[in-house]
Design an enzyme around this catalytic site. Structure first.
Site, PDB file in Angstrom:
ATOM      1  N   CYS A 245      -4.288  10.103 221.704  1.00  0.00           N
ATOM      2  CA  CYS A 245      -4.197  11.385 221.021  1.00  0.00           C
ATOM      3  C   CYS A 245      -4.773  12.561 221.816  1.00  0.00           C
ATOM      4  O   CYS A 245      -5.767  12.421 222.512  1.00  0.00           O
ATOM      5  CB  CYS A 245      -4.932  11.326 219.699  1.00  0.00           C
ATOM      6  SG  CYS A 245      -4.492   9.980 218.642  1.00  0.00           S
TER       7      CYS A 245
ATOM      8  N   ARG B  76      -1.590  11.060 228.222  1.00  0.00           N
ATOM      9  CA  ARG B  76      -2.572  10.229 227.521  1.00  0.00           C
ATOM     10  C   ARG B  76      -1.899   9.199 226.610  1.00  0.00           C
ATOM     11  O   ARG B  76      -2.545   8.258 226.167  1.00  0.00           O
ATOM     12  CB  ARG B  76      -3.483  11.125 226.681  1.00  0.00           C
ATOM     13  CG  ARG B  76      -4.347  12.051 227.519  1.00  0.00           C
ATOM     14  CD  ARG B  76      -5.021  13.078 226.659  1.00  0.00           C
ATOM     15  NE  ARG B  76      -5.979  12.492 225.754  1.00  0.00           N
ATOM     16  CZ  ARG B  76      -7.285  12.405 225.997  1.00  0.00           C
ATOM     17  NH1 ARG B  76      -7.778  12.885 227.099  1.00  0.00           N
ATOM     18  NH2 ARG B  76      -8.098  11.855 225.120  1.00  0.00           N
TER      19      ARG B  76
ATOM     20  N   TRP C  68      -1.245   9.154 218.745  1.00  0.00           N
ATOM     21  CA  TRP C  68      -0.958   7.760 219.114  1.00  0.00           C
ATOM     22  C   TRP C  68      -1.336   6.948 217.889  1.00  0.00           C
ATOM     23  O   TRP C  68      -2.499   6.879 217.516  1.00  0.00           O
ATOM     24  CB  TRP C  68      -1.805   7.384 220.333  1.00  0.00           C
ATOM     25  CG  TRP C  68      -1.458   6.066 220.943  1.00  0.00           C
ATOM     26  CD1 TRP C  68      -0.492   5.818 221.872  1.00  0.00           C
ATOM     27  CD2 TRP C  68      -2.114   4.812 220.703  1.00  0.00           C
ATOM     28  NE1 TRP C  68      -0.506   4.485 222.211  1.00  0.00           N
ATOM     29  CE2 TRP C  68      -1.481   3.846 221.515  1.00  0.00           C
ATOM     30  CE3 TRP C  68      -3.162   4.411 219.885  1.00  0.00           C
ATOM     31  CZ2 TRP C  68      -1.873   2.510 221.530  1.00  0.00           C
ATOM     32  CZ3 TRP C  68      -3.547   3.073 219.893  1.00  0.00           C
ATOM     33  CH2 TRP C  68      -2.901   2.150 220.714  1.00  0.00           C
TER      34      TRP C  68
ATOM     35  N   ASN D 114      -8.813  13.291 216.600  1.00  0.00           N
ATOM     36  CA  ASN D 114      -8.774  12.103 217.465  1.00  0.00           C
ATOM     37  C   ASN D 114      -9.881  11.165 217.016  1.00  0.00           C
ATOM     38  O   ASN D 114     -10.966  11.626 216.670  1.00  0.00           O
ATOM     39  CB  ASN D 114      -9.045  12.479 218.929  1.00  0.00           C
ATOM     40  CG  ASN D 114      -7.882  13.210 219.559  1.00  0.00           C
ATOM     41  OD1 ASN D 114      -6.823  13.330 218.957  1.00  0.00           O
ATOM     42  ND2 ASN D 114      -8.092  13.697 220.764  1.00  0.00           N
ATOM     43  N   GLY D 115      -9.633   9.874 217.097  1.00  0.00           N
ATOM     44  CA  GLY D 115     -10.676   8.912 216.712  1.00  0.00           C
ATOM     45  C   GLY D 115     -10.265   8.160 215.457  1.00  0.00           C
ATOM     46  O   GLY D 115      -9.091   8.185 215.058  1.00  0.00           O
TER      47      GLY D 115
ATOM     48  N   GLU E   1      -4.902  -7.527 239.343  1.00  0.00           N
ATOM     49  CA  GLU E   1      -4.580  -6.107 239.214  1.00  0.00           C
ATOM     50  C   GLU E   1      -3.075  -5.870 239.420  1.00  0.00           C
ATOM     51  O   GLU E   1      -2.456  -5.101 238.698  1.00  0.00           O
ATOM     52  CB  GLU E   1      -5.431  -5.295 240.214  1.00  0.00           C
ATOM     53  CG  GLU E   1      -5.099  -3.823 240.322  1.00  0.00           C
ATOM     54  CD  GLU E   1      -5.160  -3.060 239.015  1.00  0.00           C
ATOM     55  OE1 GLU E   1      -5.672  -3.571 238.012  1.00  0.00           O
ATOM     56  OE2 GLU E   1      -4.633  -1.927 238.987  1.00  0.00           O
TER      57      GLU E   1
ATOM     58  N   LYS F 207      -0.412  -4.277 236.731  1.00  0.00           N
ATOM     59  CA  LYS F 207       0.428  -3.111 237.031  1.00  0.00           C
ATOM     60  C   LYS F 207       1.867  -3.406 236.670  1.00  0.00           C
ATOM     61  O   LYS F 207       2.552  -2.606 236.047  1.00  0.00           O
ATOM     62  CB  LYS F 207       0.290  -2.805 238.519  1.00  0.00           C
ATOM     63  CG  LYS F 207       0.164  -1.398 238.941  1.00  0.00           C
ATOM     64  CD  LYS F 207      -1.112  -0.673 238.645  1.00  0.00           C
ATOM     65  CE  LYS F 207      -1.802  -0.966 237.374  1.00  0.00           C
ATOM     66  NZ  LYS F 207      -3.135  -0.463 237.224  1.00  0.00           N
TER      67      LYS F 207
ATOM     68  N   GLU G 243       2.421  -3.704 232.761  1.00  0.00           N
ATOM     69  CA  GLU G 243       2.272  -2.528 231.903  1.00  0.00           C
ATOM     70  C   GLU G 243       3.381  -1.504 232.070  1.00  0.00           C
ATOM     71  O   GLU G 243       3.670  -0.765 231.143  1.00  0.00           O
ATOM     72  CB  GLU G 243       0.889  -1.883 232.060  1.00  0.00           C
ATOM     73  CG  GLU G 243       0.649  -1.103 233.323  1.00  0.00           C
ATOM     74  CD  GLU G 243      -0.705  -0.367 233.286  1.00  0.00           C
ATOM     75  OE1 GLU G 243      -1.377  -0.365 234.309  1.00  0.00           O
ATOM     76  OE2 GLU G 243      -1.057   0.208 232.245  1.00  0.00           O
TER      77      GLU G 243
ATOM     78  N   HIS H  47      -3.775 -27.118 237.953  1.00  0.00           N
ATOM     79  CA  HIS H  47      -4.425 -27.343 236.652  1.00  0.00           C
ATOM     80  C   HIS H  47      -3.591 -26.775 235.508  1.00  0.00           C
ATOM     81  O   HIS H  47      -4.089 -26.633 234.404  1.00  0.00           O
ATOM     82  CB  HIS H  47      -5.828 -26.740 236.666  1.00  0.00           C
ATOM     83  CG  HIS H  47      -6.683 -27.323 237.751  1.00  0.00           C
ATOM     84  ND1 HIS H  47      -7.238 -28.576 237.654  1.00  0.00           N
ATOM     85  CD2 HIS H  47      -7.016 -26.844 238.970  1.00  0.00           C
ATOM     86  CE1 HIS H  47      -7.905 -28.846 238.773  1.00  0.00           C
ATOM     87  NE2 HIS H  47      -7.784 -27.808 239.589  1.00  0.00           N
TER      88      HIS H  47
ATOM     89  N   LYS I 114      -3.341   6.561 228.067  1.00  0.00           N
ATOM     90  CA  LYS I 114      -4.127   6.644 229.300  1.00  0.00           C
ATOM     91  C   LYS I 114      -5.607   6.425 229.030  1.00  0.00           C
ATOM     92  O   LYS I 114      -6.294   5.753 229.779  1.00  0.00           O
ATOM     93  CB  LYS I 114      -3.901   8.015 229.946  1.00  0.00           C
ATOM     94  CG  LYS I 114      -4.665   8.240 231.244  1.00  0.00           C
ATOM     95  CD  LYS I 114      -4.158   7.339 232.343  1.00  0.00           C
ATOM     96  CE  LYS I 114      -4.880   7.514 233.654  1.00  0.00           C
ATOM     97  NZ  LYS I 114      -4.580   6.396 234.584  1.00  0.00           N
TER      98      LYS I 114
HETATM   99  O1  M6R Z   1     -10.366   5.074 231.819  1.00  0.00           O
HETATM  100  P1  M6R Z   1     -10.748   3.658 232.071  1.00  0.00           P
HETATM  101  O2  M6R Z   1     -10.882   3.348 233.543  1.00  0.00           O
HETATM  102  O3  M6R Z   1     -11.979   3.244 231.336  1.00  0.00           O
HETATM  103  O4  M6R Z   1      -9.565   2.808 231.518  1.00  0.00           O
HETATM  104  C1  M6R Z   1      -9.617   1.423 231.480  1.00  0.00           C
HETATM  105  C2  M6R Z   1      -8.260   0.839 231.181  1.00  0.00           C
HETATM  106  O5  M6R Z   1      -7.791   1.288 229.948  1.00  0.00           O
HETATM  107  C3  M6R Z   1      -7.234   1.192 232.253  1.00  0.00           C
HETATM  108  O6  M6R Z   1      -7.658   0.812 233.527  1.00  0.00           O
HETATM  109  C4  M6R Z   1      -5.893   0.518 231.949  1.00  0.00           C
HETATM  110  O7  M6R Z   1      -6.012  -0.872 232.059  1.00  0.00           O
HETATM  111  C5  M6R Z   1      -4.811   1.054 232.875  1.00  0.00           C
HETATM  112  N1  M6R Z   1      -3.689   1.504 232.116  1.00  0.00           N
HETATM  113  C6  M6R Z   1      -4.319   0.051 233.839  1.00  0.00           C
HETATM  114  O8  M6R Z   1      -3.387   0.600 234.704  1.00  0.00           O
END
Ligand code: M6R
Length: 607
Positions: free
Chosen positions: A2, A27, A75, A99-100, A483, A487, A490, A506, A602
């Site tokens: 949001c 965001r 959101w 927000n929240g 990682e 990527k 997502e 395993h 975000k």
């Molecule tokens: O703002 P932050 O680094 O705390 O965010 C953590 C995660 O939400 C963030 O890294 C998320 O996993 C990304 N979308 C990954 O690309």
């Protein structure tokens, strides 16, 4: 998550609100809305499900020259994404964006029988609660807001206006960021300073428990207990170029390609090349405090967690006397974990606002453990609450998928590890190779990105119709594989999971078939022979293997992406560039929204 914007000034409020909301699109959101008030108190409330363009279509038939208004991108948390659930919410003359999460909204709703609820949101409950104090004229808007907030459990960043007083916006925060932009005869608000860039360079970051009454030429801030607050006006460091695409088709590609520069900013002024040493001022720990450290807890979510895992492998290599535990914030906050004394916690977050990470920070502080932030967003809540910290200085990261932050977070943590090792008297000969490679890293990143870009693009095209992938690596290449898999999943929605190569037998080996491809990381180094055996095991089961390597490699795999670089220690950071580009090109090939993947935000400011 949001976004909030607000405008009170002499210009056109609608124009700022729409452009501000667009700046906050990254965001993540699924509906949007604005409300503006004319000087006579006429209200124009516009809301739309989906993208801001839908709101703009409504705006085209409802253009106003109002000079005050608030806006929101939502959101969904309570109630589906829909126009009726979109903010601003109305109760009487009050319009509210939030927000929240209001945790006790159900109990509060029970007490608000007079209000006819039109949405499923917790925000409308808060609007009605404020109006229960404001409606009969007993309280001014700010006082009604305070009375209501005293009854609320949860987190909020809010902005409220009243049609009865179209000259002021009342804002308040507890757990959700709010920034006030200070201009000449104009005052702006936003949940993120990027919405203010180009409008003003001066900002006040509201603290938790503060309420502000905002007029075009005056800002009055108090605590919820009515104590006056003298606000510090800070400079907004971001510039317009940093939040634009700069000729790239997507923010993600821009952010991947700008890593040579963003990492240079992370390193600036922190390395003495000649001496081969690292100097970080921000953590604020003395040599003797650094010497005492026996244990590091690294806390983060998603990519920040992976950066912490990777840094932990490196730090253990050169500082044998300390242990490193990297933890997922959403788990750790409820784990009742004992943190030994002589520990330091690294709190890792790009946005500096992630709810779970922030909650861990607060828990860890309660135990008296020093906390060091590894944060990107300047002035963010985590940056302000940690005992000390190292900003990574990568500039705004707009694409939801985090890329340049990962590289800089990992290296910033390694540098913190190096400062501990230096203080503990680890031999310079052990540390120097790390420092030398870190110094070379930005240029090596540039070289690798340019070398592999086209190759990765063509490989990604070959696999674009796959929906399953296995990412494999050992040692430092294992968190790198994690990682890379994150990527891919997502943004391209491929079901990609990472495993430590040694775990194959395993369980995961059972997955190898024609529906999967295997992204394997093969760095030069002590485990090379073992990794080669692991790749053979996959090939023997008919795997569709892609190899990313900086070593000799001659097994008959489907694709090899070679990294040409002299760097040995930080080769996994270079391999990660390939994985970032691979995810990007897969997503482009699949035709999905690269910068704003479905369902994601975000900055994850709710639990
Ligand atoms: O703002 P932050 O680094 O705390 O965010 C953590 C995660 O939400 C963030 O890294 C998320 O996993 C990304 N979308 C990954 O690309």
């Amino acid at each position: 998550m949001c976004g909030i914007v607000g405008y009170v000034g002499k210009g056109n409020a609608q124009d700022f609100l729409i452009s501000g909301l667009k700046r906050l699109e990254y965001r993540g959101y699924d509906s949007a809305g604005i409300v503006t008030l004319s000087s006579g108190g006429n209200v124009t409330l516009l809301r739309a499900e989906g993208k801001i363009v839908n709101l703009e279509n409504k705006l085209a038939k409802n253009k106003r020259k109002d000079r005050i208004g608030i806006g929101h991108t939502r959101w969904a948390t309570h109630g589906e994404p829909s126009e009726s659930n979109a903010h601003p919410h109305r109760a009487g003359n009050i319009y509210l964006v939030h927000n929240g999460i209001i945790e006790n909204y159900k109990e509060l709703k029970e007490t608000l029988k007079k209000h006819e609820f039109k949405s499923e949101t917790d925000t409308e409950v808060l609007a009605a609660l404020i109006n229960s104090f404001y409606g009969d004229g007993k309280y001014a808007l700010a006082d009604a807001v305070v009375q209501a907030l005293k009854l609320v459990k949860g987190t909020y960043g809010i902005a409220a206006v009243s049609a009865k007083n179209p000259e002021e916006i009342v804002v308040a925060r507890s757990g959700s960021p709010l920034v006030i932009g200070v201009g000449n005869d104009v005052t702006l608000i936003a949940s993120d300073a990027s919405a203010l860039v180009g409008h003003t360079k001066h900002a006040i970051y509201l603290n938790d428990g503060e309420v502000a009454v905002i007029k075009k030429d005056n800002i009055e801030i108090k605590t919820l207990n009515a104590e006056p607050v003298s606000a510090k006006v800070e400079e907004i460091e971001t510039n317009l170029a940093a939040i634009q695409k700069g000729g790239y088709e997507h923010f993600l590609l821009k952010e991947i390609m700008e890593q040579p520069e963003s990492l240079t900013e992370t390193l600036r002024g922190r390395i003495n090349k000649k001496a081969g040493t690292v100097h970080l001022g921000g953590p604020g720990l003395s040599e003797s405090e650094l010497r005492k450290i026996k244990h590091l807890v690294i806390v983060g979510c998603g990519t920040a967690y992976h950066a912490g895992l990777l840094a932990g492998y490196f730090i253990e290599q050169f500082t044998p006397e300390i242990t490193v535990e990297t933890v997922i914030a959403s788990e750790y906050r409820y784990r009742n974990a004992y943190i030994p004394k002589d520990s330091v916690a690294l709190i890792v977050s790009q946005s500096g606002e992630t709810a779970d990470t922030l909650a861990c920070l607060r828990e860890i502080k309660k135990q008296g453990i020093p906390t060091i932030g590894i944060v990107n967003a300047i002035g963010s809540t985590i940056a302000r609450e940690v005992d000390g910290g190292t900003y990574v200085h990568v500039g705004p990261e707009i694409s939801v998928a985090s890329t340049k932050a990962f590289t800089s977070q990992a290296i910033a943590m390694v540098m913190f590890g190096l400062t501990i090792a230096q203080a503990k008297g680890v031999k310079p000969g052990v540390l120097r190779p790390y420092v030398e490679e870190i110094v070379k890293l930005p240029e090596e990143i540039r070289g690798v990105l340019n070398d592999v870009k086209e190759k990765v693009k063509s490989v990604a095209k070959q696999y674009f119709d796959y929906d399953h992938a296995i990412y494999l690596g050992r040692d430092t290449a294992y968190p790198t594989a994690m990682e890379g898999a994150l990527k891919l999943k997502e943004i391209s929605y491929v079901d990609a999971n990472a495993y430590a190569f040694g775990e194959l037998k395993h369980g995961p080996l059972a997955l190898v078939d024609d529906r999967f491809f295997e992204m394997t990381l093969v760095p030069e180094g002590i485990l090379y022979d073992k990794v080669i055996s692991n790749v053979r095991e996959v090939l023997a089961r008919g795997g569709h293997v892609i190899v990313v390597t900086n070593a000799e490699f001659d097994l008959p795999v489907e694709n090899i992406i070679r990294i040409s670089s002299d760097l040995k220690i930080f080769a996994p950071i270079l391999m990660n560039l390939v994985l970032q580009l691979f995810a990007y090109y897969m997503t482009v090939a699949k035709g999905y929204n690269v910068d704003q993947p479905r369902n994601l935000a975000k900055s994850v400011t709710v639990e």
